[in-house]
Design an enzyme around this catalytic site. Structure first.
Site, PDB file in Angstrom:
ATOM      1  N   LYS A   8       0.543  -0.696   0.060  1.00 30.56           N
ATOM      2  CA  LYS A   8      -0.267   0.149  -0.546  1.00 30.56           C
ATOM      3  C   LYS A   8       0.366   1.380   0.109  1.00 30.56           C
ATOM      4  O   LYS A   8       1.166   2.249  -0.408  1.00 30.56           O
ATOM      5  CB  LYS A   8      -0.805  -0.198   1.426  1.00 30.56           C
ATOM      6  CG  LYS A   8      -1.958   0.813   1.277  1.00 30.56           C
ATOM      7  CD  LYS A   8      -2.660   0.809   2.333  1.00 30.56           C
ATOM      8  CE  LYS A   8      -3.812  -0.531   2.370  1.00 30.56           C
ATOM      9  NZ  LYS A   8      -4.612  -0.534   3.776  1.00 30.56           N
ATOM     10  N   ARG A  78      -3.022   2.951   8.747  1.00 36.05           N
ATOM     11  CA  ARG A  78      -3.262   2.265   7.804  1.00 36.05           C
ATOM     12  C   ARG A  78      -2.550   0.670   7.838  1.00 36.05           C
ATOM     13  O   ARG A  78      -1.289   1.709   7.546  1.00 36.05           O
ATOM     14  CB  ARG A  78      -3.970   2.169   5.938  1.00 36.05           C
ATOM     15  CG  ARG A  78      -4.554   4.132   6.124  1.00 36.05           C
ATOM     16  CD  ARG A  78      -4.368   4.373   5.251  1.00 36.05           C
ATOM     17  NE  ARG A  78      -5.376   3.163   3.800  1.00 36.05           N
ATOM     18  CZ  ARG A  78      -5.711   3.692   2.519  1.00 36.05           C
ATOM     19  NH1 ARG A  78      -5.024   4.533   1.984  1.00 36.05           N
ATOM     20  NH2 ARG A  78      -6.219   2.718   1.558  1.00 36.05           N
ATOM     21  N   GLY A  87      -8.288  -6.525   4.262  1.00 33.49           N
ATOM     22  CA  GLY A  87      -8.995  -7.266   5.210  1.00 33.49           C
ATOM     23  C   GLY A  87      -8.774  -7.224   6.585  1.00 33.49           C
ATOM     24  O   GLY A  87      -9.424  -7.910   7.439  1.00 33.49           O
ATOM     25  N   MET A  89      -6.125  -6.530   8.102  1.00 33.07           N
ATOM     26  CA  MET A  89      -5.484  -6.290   9.121  1.00 33.07           C
ATOM     27  C   MET A  89      -5.990  -4.692   9.566  1.00 33.07           C
ATOM     28  O   MET A  89      -7.112  -4.478   9.030  1.00 33.07           O
ATOM     29  CB  MET A  89      -3.823  -5.989   8.521  1.00 33.07           C
ATOM     30  CG  MET A  89      -2.952  -7.245   8.905  1.00 33.07           C
ATOM     31  SD  MET A  89      -1.505  -6.871   9.194  1.00 33.07           S
ATOM     32  CE  MET A  89      -1.073  -6.130   6.855  1.00 33.07           C
ATOM     33  N   ARG A 345      -4.399  -1.646  -5.927  1.00 36.50           N
ATOM     34  CA  ARG A 345      -3.041  -2.763  -6.434  1.00 36.50           C
ATOM     35  C   ARG A 345      -3.241  -3.592  -6.792  1.00 36.50           C
ATOM     36  O   ARG A 345      -4.142  -3.301  -7.589  1.00 36.50           O
ATOM     37  CB  ARG A 345      -2.997  -3.616  -4.971  1.00 36.50           C
ATOM     38  CG  ARG A 345      -4.438  -3.939  -4.401  1.00 36.50           C
ATOM     39  CD  ARG A 345      -4.300  -4.282  -3.301  1.00 36.50           C
ATOM     40  NE  ARG A 345      -5.978  -4.672  -2.314  1.00 36.50           N
ATOM     41  CZ  ARG A 345      -6.448  -4.313  -1.746  1.00 36.50           C
ATOM     42  NH1 ARG A 345      -5.827  -4.792  -0.787  1.00 36.50           N
ATOM     43  NH2 ARG A 345      -7.972  -4.326  -1.374  1.00 36.50           N
ATOM     44  N   GLU A 754      11.357 -46.995  -7.852  1.00 37.41           N
ATOM     45  CA  GLU A 754      10.536 -46.340  -7.132  1.00 37.41           C
ATOM     46  C   GLU A 754      11.444 -46.860  -5.776  1.00 37.41           C
ATOM     47  O   GLU A 754      10.693 -47.197  -3.982  1.00 37.41           O
ATOM     48  CB  GLU A 754       9.109 -46.877  -6.882  1.00 37.41           C
ATOM     49  CG  GLU A 754       8.338 -48.134  -7.670  1.00 37.41           C
ATOM     50  CD  GLU A 754       6.900 -48.715  -7.909  1.00 37.41           C
ATOM     51  OE1 GLU A 754       6.309 -48.323  -7.235  1.00 37.41           O
ATOM     52  OE2 GLU A 754       7.323 -49.427  -8.710  1.00 37.41           O
ATOM     53  N   SER A 773      10.520 -44.661 -14.598  1.00 41.47           N
ATOM     54  CA  SER A 773       9.511 -43.730 -14.284  1.00 41.47           C
ATOM     55  C   SER A 773       9.547 -43.649 -13.258  1.00 41.47           C
ATOM     56  O   SER A 773       9.128 -44.770 -12.654  1.00 41.47           O
ATOM     57  CB  SER A 773       8.213 -44.042 -15.249  1.00 41.47           C
ATOM     58  OG  SER A 773       7.612 -43.584 -15.285  1.00 41.47           O
ATOM     59  N   CYS A 840       5.661 -40.322 -12.613  1.00 37.36           N
ATOM     60  CA  CYS A 840       4.548 -40.923 -12.793  1.00 37.36           C
ATOM     61  C   CYS A 840       3.305 -40.768 -10.971  1.00 37.36           C
ATOM     62  O   CYS A 840       2.226 -41.193 -11.123  1.00 37.36           O
ATOM     63  CB  CYS A 840       3.900 -42.154 -13.482  1.00 37.36           C
ATOM     64  SG  CYS A 840       4.763 -43.664 -12.325  1.00 37.36           S
TER      65      CYS A 840
END
Ligand code: ADP
Ligand code: MG
Ligand code: MG
Length: 883
Positions: A8, A78, A87, A89, A345, A754, A773, A840
């Site tokens: 901001k 702010r 919203g 804070m 923003r 694996e 794979s 995979c």
């Protein structure tokens, strides 16, 4: 800049630089926030004098003095983090109003109503933010102070017989302010401060504290924002949207955040202050004529009420978009006809809007294609694949009510009335719709858990609607017909009463609400024009191929439509469960000798051939990796006595014998037991039958003139010799089929990697294997020693206590399991340069894991059909981010 000043603060400074009118002010950096927390909630010694100096400059520009009796300056304090947390804070407005400054301001403005309206707002915000939340106080009566004060205001209005805030006079607001102060003292035990500087410092500290407020912490957890960032604090001169009839406040998006349409889209309120629009308490008016819808067509637009100011705002819209080259979310205030910008923003948007905006901005020459790709997150692509209400069912259903369409798509679920209930019900596996009076940032956790959100009040630009949209949630707001009683957990609408647990359906695209469960259907992303275009760009950029995991021709066809370049994993076991086949499978398992087993196995051949033919045909011209039988055999055995008896009769043996065999198959750790290639090695007939089915299907399709590329994959290999054993059977079968059918075809034989041992000895295995794979589900199990099916007992605790930062089954553990993957790749390619390598596991559809796969040089990822588009974009991002 943003890191120090927060989004901001940085953008306020930037707007000033490009000549947009912003109220003057200054920013306390995020460093000070961090100092505050590290030093036991104290601020640096020299901050006081720094703030005084900065304040002097603001006073000079505004020609007013803070705390002055005759010409007082009012301030806003702010929050503003590095990344926007809408919203989440706190903000305190109208700081500086005291018994000393009020008379001066009334004299200066000649507007008593305005001054006391501002005063009551200050008291309410200050009580809520500073005296209650920041101090960790609980009001005596349980309910939050803001709520209590709103109650006082409402009963005052009731007594007076006015429904709108604008109907109240200066004296009314003065009386209300006095009532507020008494209530605060009584409930919280502290006086509202009657000193401008005390108000200022109280607010500054409270905003720093709101960084660790409940809402902010919840939001950060969901959005993965680090707690160390801290918030900046912006101190700014007040401008007043509540100074009279020609004053207003509003929020707008430079393009429609729900559809991406290039139209100026926003909301405003006459004679009001900013929080009124964004807090979702009142349903505001539309900004212009062209974006009005059925629900608000009678409302007054800013365009027709203050045409000159609207034109000016529209020019700022263009200026901001050109400057930031992105859709902006802006806040503005009009004080007696003069326009002030209060915030800009990058606007939050949902998936369909993100895609449209990115693609449109390329054709408008604002950004390049590469930038457009990076503007869309893989998750936003996913939203396009989300369901919508079935148009067929919708045409025959009568809507119960209609609200503002704040987040498109469809959602069907059971009603709950509080955020906490939403969380609990969702944890229990229920699909729920959170129904609230207003969209409040306090409800963030429940909104996250809900399938859809419905509110009675609030506009499309309310904070909560915008957060919901950011998550791609179906959301309808401002449905004034709803009378919600969240204490009794009921709601009344069009004369009908609905209660907790009742089903409703939301159409977030039209705002229609139905009091029953309507079918949701999948959407076809290809019908979104800009999506198709963006995906073409993604495909041009990416180098990783994307395949799908699919075993049925329908799934394969879907995957192809989504852009899959092959099948990376076709599991064969589910094909065994068909009632016609399961008895042959069971006979195979219970066979006493090879001969019996062979005859049972061969009964499965025609079925499997048909299955494979279907999928190979669907994927013609593309590779299909078919995995040989993997799960432990007990999974196929009968569960109930009835099934056992039936099987015994078929096999002509006693039920007891069947039971004995089943008991023999019992394993302590089936996932580490007799499964994978261990089955094919014990029962070579199975491997032989499956290979034969694959190759016969291939031969038949080739004869039909099709290009077929089967890849046979051996599961759970840990040693070179295991692979060698199975590979020999597969190749021998291929030779036999080619000879029998007098035809030649291409195929590959490869393996899953694996098990850690397979990765460690990948150079040996690659001497024979033509492709790897990575089965990262099993690889993660075996590397961590976690049983995937049993992690429920400890993983949630691990994540909560941050022992693990993420679930390694969802996103690849790059440091541990990833090392094995990398080693497998390097060792494999050291002996076979062009070894084809893919992944995979579930991770193949996870963007972070995909990026890892790209970096270690995989050829492709394979994921579920619905993740294919996501993976295509993620793979393009990898190229763009890593070069
Ligand atoms: P958030 O980050 O929650 O959006 P903001 O800091 O933007 O909070 O403040 C909330 C509202 O307060 C804004 O919508 C804005 O309209 C109003 N506001 C903030 N600062 C000022 C100011 N200097 N003058 C007038 N209104 C202000
Ligand atoms: Mg705020
Ligand atoms: Mg704001």
């Amino acid at each position: 800049m943003k890191n120090l000043l927060g989004g901001k603060g940085a953008n306020l400074a930037e707007m000033t630089n490009i000549g947009i009118t912003v109220p003057p002010g200054f920013t306390l950096t995020t460093d000070i926030c961090n100092y505050y927390y590290k030093n036991n909630l104290t601020l640096p010694d020299d901050l006081d004098s720094q703030v005084s100096n900065a304040l002097k400059q603001t006073e000079t520009i505004m020609k007013k003095q803070f705390g002055d009796e005759t010409n007082p300056l009012l301030l806003s304090v702010r929050s503003g983090a590095r990344q926007s947390m809408p919203g989440m804070m706190e903000t305190v407005l109208n700081i500086g109003l005291t018994s000393k400054t009020i008379p001066g301001l009334i004299t200066n403005t000649g507007n008593k109503r305005f001054v006391y309206d501002a005063y009551r707002r200050l008291i309410m915000m200050y009580a809520d933010v500073v005296i209650e939340k920041a101090a960790g106080r609980k009001p005596k009566d349980g309910e939050g102070i803001r709520h209590q004060l709103e109650g006082i205001l409402n009963s005052y209005k009731d007594k007076k017989g006015c429904s709108q805030d604008v109907d109240l006079s200066g004296d009314d607001w003065k009386t209300i302010s006095d009532k507020f102060k008494i209530q605060i003292k009584d409930q919280l035990g502290e006086e509202f401060p009657d000193n401008s500087y005390n108000q200022l410092w109280g607010s500054i500290k409270a905003v720093f504290k709101s960084w660790n407020g409940k809402r902010a912490v919840n939001y950060r957890r969901i959005e993965n924002i680090p707690g160390e960032w801290g918030t900046a604090v912006n101190v700014q001169a007040m401008v007043f949207g509540n100074a009279g009839k020609d004053s207003a406040t509003g929020v707008a998006f430079t393009r429609n955040p729900a559809t991406g349409e290039n139209e100026f889209y926003g909301e405003w309120l006459q004679n009001a202050q900013g929080e009124d629009v964004v807090a979702g308490i009142r349903t505001p008016n539309p900004l212009n004529e062209s974006t009005k819808i059925e629900n608000n067509k009678k409302a007054l637009s800013l365009e027709s009420f203050l045409p000159e100011v609207y034109k000016q705002l529209d020019r700022i819209r263009t200026k901001l978009e050109t400057h930031y080259t992105d859709m902006q979310d802006i806040e503005f205030t009009i004080e007696e006809g003069r326009l002030w910008m209060l915030q800009t923003r990058a606007g939050k948007r949902n998936g369909p809007a993100a895609i449209k905006i990115a693609v449109d901005m390329v054709s408008e020459g604002l950004i390049e294609k590469e930038e457009a790709l990076l503007r869309v997150s893989p998750g936003q692509i996913d939203e396009l694949l989300h369901p919508m209400v079935s148009p067929e069912e919708e045409t025959t259903a009568t809507p119960l009510a209609k609200g503002l369409p704040a987040g498109p798509g469809g959602a069907s679920g059971q009603i709950v009335f509080t955020a906490n209930d939403a969380e609990v019900w969702a944890k229990n596996g229920k699909t729920i719709i959170l129904v609230r009076d207003e969209t409040s940032p306090e409800d963030i956790h429940g909104m996250h858990a809900a399938a859809g959100i419905l509110t009675a009040k609030g506009g499309i630009t309310s904070h909560a609607a915008l957060v919901a949209r950011g998550w791609g949630k179906c959301c309808i707001v401002g449905c004034g017909a709803l009378q919600i009683n969240s204490k009794d957990k009921t709601l009344v609408v069009s004369g009908k009463e609905l209660k907790e647990g009742d089903w409703i359906t939301l159409n977030g695209t039209t705002g229609k609400i139905y009091n029953k469960k309507l079918k949701l259907i999948d959407t076809d992303p290809n019908s979104h024009k800009e999506y198709a275009e963006l995906m073409i760009w993604a495909d041009e950029v990416r180098t990783l191929k994307v395949r799908a995991n699919a075993e049925r021709p329908e799934d394969a066809a879907l995957a192809r439509r989504f852009g899959a370049q092959g099948i990376g994993l076709c599991r064969t076991e589910h094909m065994f469960f068909d009632p016609e086949r399961i008895s042959a499978v069971r006979k195979m398992i219970l066979a006493k000798n090879e001969e019996e087993r062979r005859s049972a196995v061969m009964k499965l051949l025609p079925y499997q051939r048909k299955d494979f033919k279907g999928i190979l045909d669907t994927m013609r011209d593309l590779p299909v990796t078919i995995r040989l039988l993997d799960p432990p055999l007990h999974e196929f055995m009968p569960q109930t006595n009835k099934q056992v008896n039936k099987l015994a009769a078929e096999l002509n043996i006693s039920p007891n014998e069947v039971h004995t065999r089943i008991n023999n198959l019992h394993e302590f750790n089936p996932m580490l037991g007799h499964r994978g290639c261990r089955l094919g090695i014990a029962y070579p007939e199975i491997t032989e039958m499956q290979s034969r089915a694959i190759f016969e299907a291939t031969a038949e399709l080739i004869k039909e003139g099709k290009n077929i590329f089967p890849e046979v994959m051996v599961p759970l290999v840990g040693t070179y010799t295991e692979f060698e054993n199975q590979e020999a059977i597969v190749r021998q079968t291929a030779d036999n089929v080619m000879e029998e059918k007098s035809i030649k075809f291409e195929y590959l034989v490869g393996t899953m990697i694996e098990l850690p041992r397979a990765a460690l000895t990948a150079d040996e295995i690659a001497q024979k294997a033509e492709f790897f794979s990575f089965g990262t589900n099993d690889l993660t199990q075996t590397t961590y020693g976690f049983s995937r099916d049993d992690i429920g007992g400890f993983l949630p605790g691990y994540l909560e206590q941050k022992v693990l930062t993420h679930d390694p089954f969802q996103s690849l553990d790059q440091t541990g399991v990833g090392q094995l993957v990398k080693m497998g790749v390097d060792k494999g390619r050291s002996v076979r340069k062009n070894l084809k390598i893919g992944i995979c596991g579930e991770h193949g559809g996870d963007p972070e894991s995909i990026d890892f796969c790209y970096r270690v040089g995989l050829d492709y990822v394979s994921c579920s059909p619905f993740r294919v588009p996501v993976a295509r974009l993620a793979a393009a991002h990898s190229v763009l981010k890593n070069t």
